[in-house]
Design a protein around this motif. Structure first.
Motif, mmCIF file in Angstrom:
data_model
loop_
_atom_site.group_PDB
_atom_site.id
_atom_site.type_symbol
_atom_site.label_atom_id
_atom_site.label_comp_id
_atom_site.label_asym_id
_atom_site.label_seq_id
_atom_site.Cartn_x
_atom_site.Cartn_y
_atom_site.Cartn_z
ATOM 1 N N GLU A 1 11.494 -0.499 0.784
ATOM 2 C CA GLU A 1 11.106 0.294 -0.378
ATOM 3 C C GLU A 1 10.071 1.329 0.044
ATOM 4 O O GLU A 1 9.155 1.037 0.786
ATOM 5 C CB GLU A 1 10.482 -0.599 -1.444
ATOM 6 C CG GLU A 1 11.474 -1.424 -2.197
ATOM 7 C CD GLU A 1 10.793 -2.154 -3.346
ATOM 8 O OE1 GLU A 1 9.887 -1.573 -3.976
ATOM 9 O OE2 GLU A 1 11.181 -3.299 -3.592
ATOM 10 N N GLU A 2 10.285 2.530 -0.406
ATOM 11 C CA GLU A 2 9.296 3.570 -0.171
ATOM 12 C C GLU A 2 8.340 3.588 -1.349
ATOM 13 O O GLU A 2 8.767 3.677 -2.502
ATOM 14 C CB GLU A 2 9.962 4.943 -0.031
ATOM 15 C CG GLU A 2 10.710 5.110 1.257
ATOM 16 C CD GLU A 2 11.191 6.531 1.441
ATOM 17 O OE1 GLU A 2 10.467 7.467 1.015
ATOM 18 O OE2 GLU A 2 12.281 6.691 1.991
ATOM 19 N N THR A 3 7.071 3.457 -1.045
ATOM 20 C CA THR A 3 6.084 3.510 -2.114
ATOM 21 C C THR A 3 5.218 4.745 -1.919
ATOM 22 O O THR A 3 4.801 5.064 -0.808
ATOM 23 C CB THR A 3 5.183 2.262 -2.110
ATOM 24 O OG1 THR A 3 4.557 2.148 -0.841
ATOM 25 C CG2 THR A 3 5.985 1.012 -2.399
ATOM 26 N N GLU A 4 4.990 5.418 -2.990
ATOM 27 C CA GLU A 4 4.147 6.616 -2.982
ATOM 28 C C GLU A 4 2.687 6.185 -3.065
ATOM 29 O O GLU A 4 2.334 5.299 -3.842
ATOM 30 C CB GLU A 4 4.509 7.500 -4.178
ATOM 31 C CG GLU A 4 3.697 8.762 -4.313
ATOM 32 C CD GLU A 4 4.061 9.815 -3.279
ATOM 33 O OE1 GLU A 4 3.202 10.673 -3.003
ATOM 34 O OE2 GLU A 4 5.188 9.778 -2.764
ATOM 35 N N LEU A 5 1.851 6.787 -2.249
ATOM 36 C CA LEU A 5 0.427 6.501 -2.303
ATOM 37 C C LEU A 5 -0.171 7.119 -3.562
ATOM 38 O O LEU A 5 0.242 8.197 -3.996
ATOM 39 C CB LEU A 5 -0.283 7.074 -1.082
ATOM 40 C CG LEU A 5 0.061 6.480 0.272
ATOM 41 C CD1 LEU A 5 -0.642 7.257 1.372
ATOM 42 C CD2 LEU A 5 -0.323 5.020 0.337
ATOM 43 N N SER A 6 -1.157 6.440 -4.123
ATOM 44 C CA SER A 6 -1.849 7.001 -5.285
ATOM 45 C C SER A 6 -2.752 8.136 -4.820
ATOM 46 O O SER A 6 -3.064 8.269 -3.624
ATOM 47 C CB SER A 6 -2.688 5.928 -5.970
ATOM 48 O OG SER A 6 -3.803 5.588 -5.169
ATOM 49 N N ASP A 7 -3.198 8.949 -5.752
ATOM 50 C CA ASP A 7 -4.087 10.055 -5.409
ATOM 51 C C ASP A 7 -5.392 9.542 -4.804
ATOM 52 O O ASP A 7 -5.937 10.155 -3.893
ATOM 53 C CB ASP A 7 -4.375 10.928 -6.633
ATOM 54 C CG ASP A 7 -3.188 11.807 -6.999
ATOM 55 O OD1 ASP A 7 -2.237 11.895 -6.193
ATOM 56 O OD2 ASP A 7 -3.223 12.422 -8.082
ATOM 57 N N ASP A 8 -5.892 8.411 -5.310
ATOM 58 C CA ASP A 8 -7.120 7.841 -4.750
ATOM 59 C C ASP A 8 -6.918 7.385 -3.305
ATOM 60 O O ASP A 8 -7.806 7.549 -2.473
ATOM 61 C CB ASP A 8 -7.616 6.669 -5.598
ATOM 62 C CG ASP A 8 -8.268 7.128 -6.888
ATOM 63 O OD1 ASP A 8 -8.699 8.300 -6.967
ATOM 64 O OD2 ASP A 8 -8.350 6.308 -7.828
ATOM 65 N N GLN A 9 -5.767 6.823 -3.008
ATOM 66 C CA GLN A 9 -5.476 6.403 -1.635
ATOM 67 C C GLN A 9 -5.362 7.621 -0.716
ATOM 68 O O GLN A 9 -5.886 7.616 0.399
ATOM 69 C CB GLN A 9 -4.179 5.585 -1.584
ATOM 70 C CG GLN A 9 -4.311 4.213 -2.221
ATOM 71 C CD GLN A 9 -2.966 3.512 -2.332
ATOM 72 O OE1 GLN A 9 -1.968 4.137 -2.719
ATOM 73 N NE2 GLN A 9 -2.946 2.226 -2.008
ATOM 74 N N LYS A 10 -4.694 8.665 -1.195
ATOM 75 C CA LYS A 10 -4.575 9.892 -0.405
ATOM 76 C C LYS A 10 -5.951 10.497 -0.142
ATOM 77 O O LYS A 10 -6.255 10.932 0.964
ATOM 78 C CB LYS A 10 -3.699 10.923 -1.126
ATOM 79 C CG LYS A 10 -2.231 10.564 -1.180
ATOM 80 C CD LYS A 10 -1.480 11.616 -1.976
ATOM 81 C CE LYS A 10 -0.044 11.230 -2.209
ATOM 82 N NZ LYS A 10 0.653 12.220 -3.050
ATOM 83 N N LYS A 11 -6.782 10.514 -1.189
ATOM 84 C CA LYS A 11 -8.126 11.067 -1.063
ATOM 85 C C LYS A 11 -8.941 10.261 -0.053
ATOM 86 O O LYS A 11 -9.640 10.824 0.786
ATOM 87 C CB LYS A 11 -8.829 11.088 -2.419
ATOM 88 C CG LYS A 11 -10.203 11.733 -2.369
ATOM 89 C CD LYS A 11 -10.797 11.871 -3.741
ATOM 90 C CE LYS A 11 -11.524 10.597 -4.095
ATOM 91 N NZ LYS A 11 -12.322 10.683 -5.307
ATOM 92 N N GLY A 12 -8.825 8.939 -0.098
ATOM 93 C CA GLY A 12 -9.556 8.093 0.839
ATOM 94 C C GLY A 12 -9.144 8.329 2.280
ATOM 95 O O GLY A 12 -9.984 8.398 3.181
ATOM 96 N N ILE A 13 -7.855 8.472 2.505
ATOM 97 C CA ILE A 13 -7.344 8.734 3.858
ATOM 98 C C ILE A 13 -7.788 10.120 4.324
ATOM 99 O O ILE A 13 -8.228 10.292 5.465
ATOM 100 C CB ILE A 13 -5.805 8.598 3.889
ATOM 101 C CG1 ILE A 13 -5.409 7.140 3.639
ATOM 102 C CG2 ILE A 13 -5.239 9.109 5.206
ATOM 103 C CD1 ILE A 13 -3.932 6.930 3.362
#
Length: 125
Positions: A5-17
């Motif tokens: 399954e492909e899961t999209e990262l949340s905006d908070d996860q993207k921001k953290g990375i």
């Protein structure tokens, strides 16, 4: 084979990375990292949030030096000279530099108030 399954990262996860990559950029390379990161994220809101939080940390930890407008000289961006979020004291010239962290530029200079200047006792050393 089972399908992954492909899961999209949340905006908070993207921001953290994104913040991690920016804060951990090699010395003097943050502008290159941020340019590439902006292309990879392809989301200006997430990038701008990450950059506004990461650049001040990076700038202070790497003790960057910025030219002050008006020929006043340079100011060091450090936690020791920080007066407020974007204001840094240059004790040599008694000026306060207003810094744009993301652009890594000094945008304005103003005279330091008496309360912002070090005491005479500190200046002896």
């Amino acid at each position: 084979m089972a399908e992954e399954e492909e899961t999209e990262l949340s905006d908070d996860q993207k921001k953290g990375i994104a913040k991690w990559f920016l804060v951990n950029a090699p010395a003097g390379e943050i502008q290159y990292v941020s340019k590439d990161l902006k292309l990879v994220l392809n989301d200006d809101d997430v990038y701008n949030e990450a950059a506004s939080e990461a650049f001040p940390v990076y700038n202070k930890s790497h003790l960057i030096s910025l030219k002050m407008p008006g020929g006043f000289g340079d100011v060091l961006v450090t936690s020791y000279g920080e007066l407020q979020d974007n204001e840094y004291l240059d004790p040599k010239t008694a000026q306060v530099a207003i810094v744009d962290h993301v652009k890594q530029a000094c945008t304005k200079v103003r005279p330091a108030t008496d309360e912002e200047l070090p005491s005479a006792y500190v200046e002896e050393y």
